[in-house]
Motif scaffolding. Structure first.
Motif, mmCIF file in Angstrom:
data_model
loop_
_atom_site.group_PDB
_atom_site.id
_atom_site.type_symbol
_atom_site.label_atom_id
_atom_site.label_comp_id
_atom_site.label_asym_id
_atom_site.label_seq_id
_atom_site.Cartn_x
_atom_site.Cartn_y
_atom_site.Cartn_z
ATOM 1 N N ALA A 198 4.256 -8.239 -4.964
ATOM 2 C CA ALA A 198 4.314 -8.029 -3.510
ATOM 3 C C ALA A 198 2.942 -8.175 -2.864
ATOM 4 C CB ALA A 198 4.884 -6.653 -3.202
ATOM 5 N N LYS A 199 2.990 -8.525 -1.592
ATOM 6 C CA LYS A 199 1.799 -8.513 -0.744
ATOM 7 C C LYS A 199 1.780 -7.178 -0.014
ATOM 8 C CE LYS A 199 -0.390 -10.943 3.149
ATOM 9 N NZ LYS A 199 -0.226 -12.046 4.145
ATOM 10 N N VAL A 200 0.717 -6.381 -0.239
ATOM 11 C CA VAL A 200 0.699 -4.991 0.197
ATOM 12 C C VAL A 200 -0.449 -4.736 1.176
ATOM 13 C CG1 VAL A 200 0.479 -2.587 -0.576
ATOM 14 C CG2 VAL A 200 1.739 -4.243 -1.973
ATOM 15 N N LEU A 201 -0.157 -3.909 2.180
ATOM 16 C CA LEU A 201 -1.177 -3.391 3.090
ATOM 17 C C LEU A 201 -1.324 -1.899 2.855
ATOM 18 C CD1 LEU A 201 -3.049 -3.406 5.644
ATOM 19 C CD2 LEU A 201 -0.960 -3.001 6.992
ATOM 20 N N ASP A 202 -2.556 -1.436 2.671
ATOM 21 C CA ASP A 202 -2.867 -0.008 2.657
ATOM 22 C C ASP A 202 -3.679 0.277 3.912
ATOM 23 O OD1 ASP A 202 -3.477 2.622 2.129
ATOM 24 O OD2 ASP A 202 -4.900 2.188 0.524
ATOM 25 N N PHE A 203 -3.043 0.874 4.904
ATOM 26 C CA PHE A 203 -3.675 1.121 6.199
ATOM 27 C C PHE A 203 -4.206 2.547 6.247
ATOM 28 C CE2 PHE A 203 -3.382 2.147 10.815
ATOM 29 C CZ PHE A 203 -4.327 1.235 11.252
ATOM 30 N N CYS A 204 -5.474 2.692 6.634
ATOM 31 C CA CYS A 204 -6.202 3.970 6.552
ATOM 32 C C CYS A 204 -6.422 4.308 5.085
ATOM 33 C CB CYS A 204 -5.474 5.088 7.276
ATOM 34 S SG CYS A 204 -5.102 4.768 9.014
ATOM 35 N N THR A 205 -7.099 3.422 4.393
ATOM 36 C CA THR A 205 -7.156 3.464 2.929
ATOM 37 C C THR A 205 -8.003 4.591 2.363
ATOM 38 O OG1 THR A 205 -7.464 2.077 0.965
ATOM 39 C CG2 THR A 205 -9.128 1.874 2.710
ATOM 40 N N GLY A 206 -9.002 5.103 3.099
ATOM 41 C CA GLY A 206 -9.880 6.122 2.521
ATOM 42 C C GLY A 206 -10.629 5.567 1.330
ATOM 43 N N THR A 207 -10.487 6.194 0.185
ATOM 44 C CA THR A 207 -11.193 5.733 -1.015
ATOM 45 C C THR A 207 -10.527 4.528 -1.673
ATOM 46 O OG1 THR A 207 -9.927 7.189 -2.464
ATOM 47 C CG2 THR A 207 -11.953 8.093 -1.507
ATOM 48 N N GLY A 208 -9.367 4.122 -1.162
ATOM 49 C CA GLY A 208 -8.637 3.032 -1.791
ATOM 50 C C GLY A 208 -7.650 3.508 -2.836
ATOM 51 N N PHE A 209 -7.361 4.800 -2.871
ATOM 52 C CA PHE A 209 -6.487 5.379 -3.892
ATOM 53 C C PHE A 209 -5.114 4.710 -3.916
ATOM 54 C CE2 PHE A 209 -3.157 8.589 -4.767
ATOM 55 C CZ PHE A 209 -3.432 8.855 -6.091
ATOM 56 N N LEU A 210 -4.489 4.568 -2.751
ATOM 57 C CA LEU A 210 -3.156 3.969 -2.707
ATOM 58 C C LEU A 210 -3.199 2.475 -2.987
ATOM 59 C CD1 LEU A 210 -1.805 5.978 0.316
ATOM 60 C CD2 LEU A 210 -0.986 6.133 -2.043
ATOM 61 N N ALA A 211 -4.255 1.818 -2.517
ATOM 62 C CA ALA A 211 -4.416 0.400 -2.812
ATOM 63 C C ALA A 211 -4.513 0.170 -4.314
ATOM 64 C CB ALA A 211 -5.660 -0.137 -2.104
ATOM 65 N N VAL A 212 -5.272 1.016 -4.999
ATOM 66 C CA VAL A 212 -5.399 0.917 -6.451
ATOM 67 C C VAL A 212 -4.047 1.144 -7.118
ATOM 68 C CG1 VAL A 212 -6.364 2.076 -8.490
ATOM 69 C CG2 VAL A 212 -7.848 1.479 -6.555
ATOM 70 N N ASN A 213 -3.301 2.150 -6.649
ATOM 71 C CA ASN A 213 -1.973 2.406 -7.212
ATOM 72 C C ASN A 213 -1.062 1.192 -7.057
ATOM 73 O OD1 ASN A 213 -0.958 5.471 -7.997
ATOM 74 N ND2 ASN A 213 -2.880 5.429 -6.878
ATOM 75 N N ALA A 214 -1.071 0.579 -5.862
ATOM 76 C CA ALA A 214 -0.216 -0.591 -5.628
ATOM 77 C C ALA A 214 -0.600 -1.747 -6.539
ATOM 78 C CB ALA A 214 -0.310 -1.013 -4.163
ATOM 79 N N ALA A 215 -1.901 -1.978 -6.687
ATOM 80 C CA ALA A 215 -2.358 -3.073 -7.545
ATOM 81 C C ALA A 215 -1.994 -2.816 -9.002
ATOM 82 C CB ALA A 215 -3.865 -3.255 -7.389
ATOM 83 N N MET A 216 -2.107 -1.573 -9.439
ATOM 84 C CA MET A 216 -1.789 -1.251 -10.823
ATOM 85 C C MET A 216 -0.284 -1.324 -11.094
ATOM 86 S SD MET A 216 -4.574 1.755 -11.676
ATOM 87 C CE MET A 216 -4.136 1.815 -13.409
ATOM 88 N N LEU A 217 0.517 -1.232 -10.015
ATOM 89 C CA LEU A 217 1.960 -1.402 -10.155
ATOM 90 C C LEU A 217 2.385 -2.866 -10.089
ATOM 91 C CD1 LEU A 217 3.223 1.620 -8.015
ATOM 92 C CD2 LEU A 217 3.552 1.306 -10.477
ATOM 93 N N GLY A 218 1.404 -3.771 -9.980
ATOM 94 C CA GLY A 218 1.712 -5.188 -10.086
ATOM 95 C C GLY A 218 1.719 -5.979 -8.803
ATOM 96 N N ALA A 219 1.218 -5.415 -7.703
ATOM 97 C CA ALA A 219 1.145 -6.184 -6.460
ATOM 98 C C ALA A 219 0.294 -7.437 -6.673
ATOM 99 C CB ALA A 219 0.548 -5.338 -5.340
ATOM 100 N N SER A 220 0.713 -8.534 -6.062
ATOM 101 C CA SER A 220 -0.057 -9.769 -6.222
ATOM 102 C C SER A 220 -1.323 -9.747 -5.389
ATOM 103 C CB SER A 220 0.799 -10.977 -5.838
ATOM 104 O OG SER A 220 1.186 -10.891 -4.473
ATOM 105 N N SER A 221 -1.292 -9.036 -4.259
ATOM 106 C CA SER A 221 -2.489 -8.869 -3.434
ATOM 107 C C SER A 221 -2.351 -7.582 -2.644
ATOM 108 C CB SER A 221 -2.675 -10.051 -2.470
ATOM 109 O OG SER A 221 -1.676 -10.048 -1.464
#
Length: 208
Positions: free
Chosen positions: A24-47
């Protein structure tokens, strides 16, 4: 910057339960430290594109992505900038949502008199931010108005429901806001816990 707390972990769990992240192509809005972005990427998001208005948060998200060699682009900017990079298959957000009286406001968590100054524009933008068939997961407090969020999303022709809940004690921020929460009738006098919820919004594949 906003560091991961109970609401962050609740949202991360909801993302894992939702599935559909791989490729999936994912947006993490109001990312802070990037915690949720990292979780999404580790779950296999393509970007994953992570946005925050705080330059320190953007730097932290970039470091966390780089150290794990994950496909995350962290950018400084608000909703207008995020819209220019969409649409996305999945939108994640742990936005500022604490109601405040306007004095000594901290942009990491304070969000106006009703806690919705970031949340409402985000909800209104989801039909544009999401691809057909895409979904969003947004976390906020009961004091921000759960029914108001659901109604706003449904008025935008999105399917909306609460998919996760957790009741937690007031942390330092809310303990400093109790007088305002009580006087504004957002919380019952004497309340010392809040329910945090994750709201899911789905954009239909075709318009009805």
């Amino acid at each position: 910057m906003y560091r991961p707390q109970e609401d962050s972990y609740l949202l991360a769990g909801a993302l894992a339960d939702a599935g559909g992240t791989k490729g999936a192509k994912v947006l993490d809005f109001c990312t802070g430290t990037g915690f949720l972005a990292v979780n999404a990427a580790m779950l296999g998001a393509s970007s994953v594109t992570a946005f925050d208005i705080n330059p320190r948060a953007v730097f932290s998200a970039r470091v966390n992505a780089w150290s794990r060699r994950l496909p995350i682009r962290a950018r400084q900017g608000g909703l207008d900038e995020a819209l220019r990079h969409g649409p996305f298959d999945i939108v994640l957000s742990n936005p500022p949502y604490v109601p405040c009286d306007g004095e000594n406001r901290d942009p990491r968590w304070d969000a106006g008199a009703d806690g919705r100054c970031v949340l409402d524009p985000l909800c209104d933008s989801l039909p544009t931010l999401l691809t057909p068939g895409g979904f969003a997961l947004i976390v906020h407090s009961e004091f921000t108005g759960v029914e108001a969020t659901l109604s706003r999303l449904r008025e935008a022709d999105l399917k909306a429901s609460v998919v996760a809940r957790s009741r937690i004690p007031f942390g330092p921020v809310l303990r400093n806001r109790t007088d305002y929460l009580y006087s504004s009738q957002l919380a019952e006098p004497g309340a010392l816990t809040e329910e945090v919820v994750v709201v899911r919004a789905d954009r239909p594949r075709t318009r009805s």
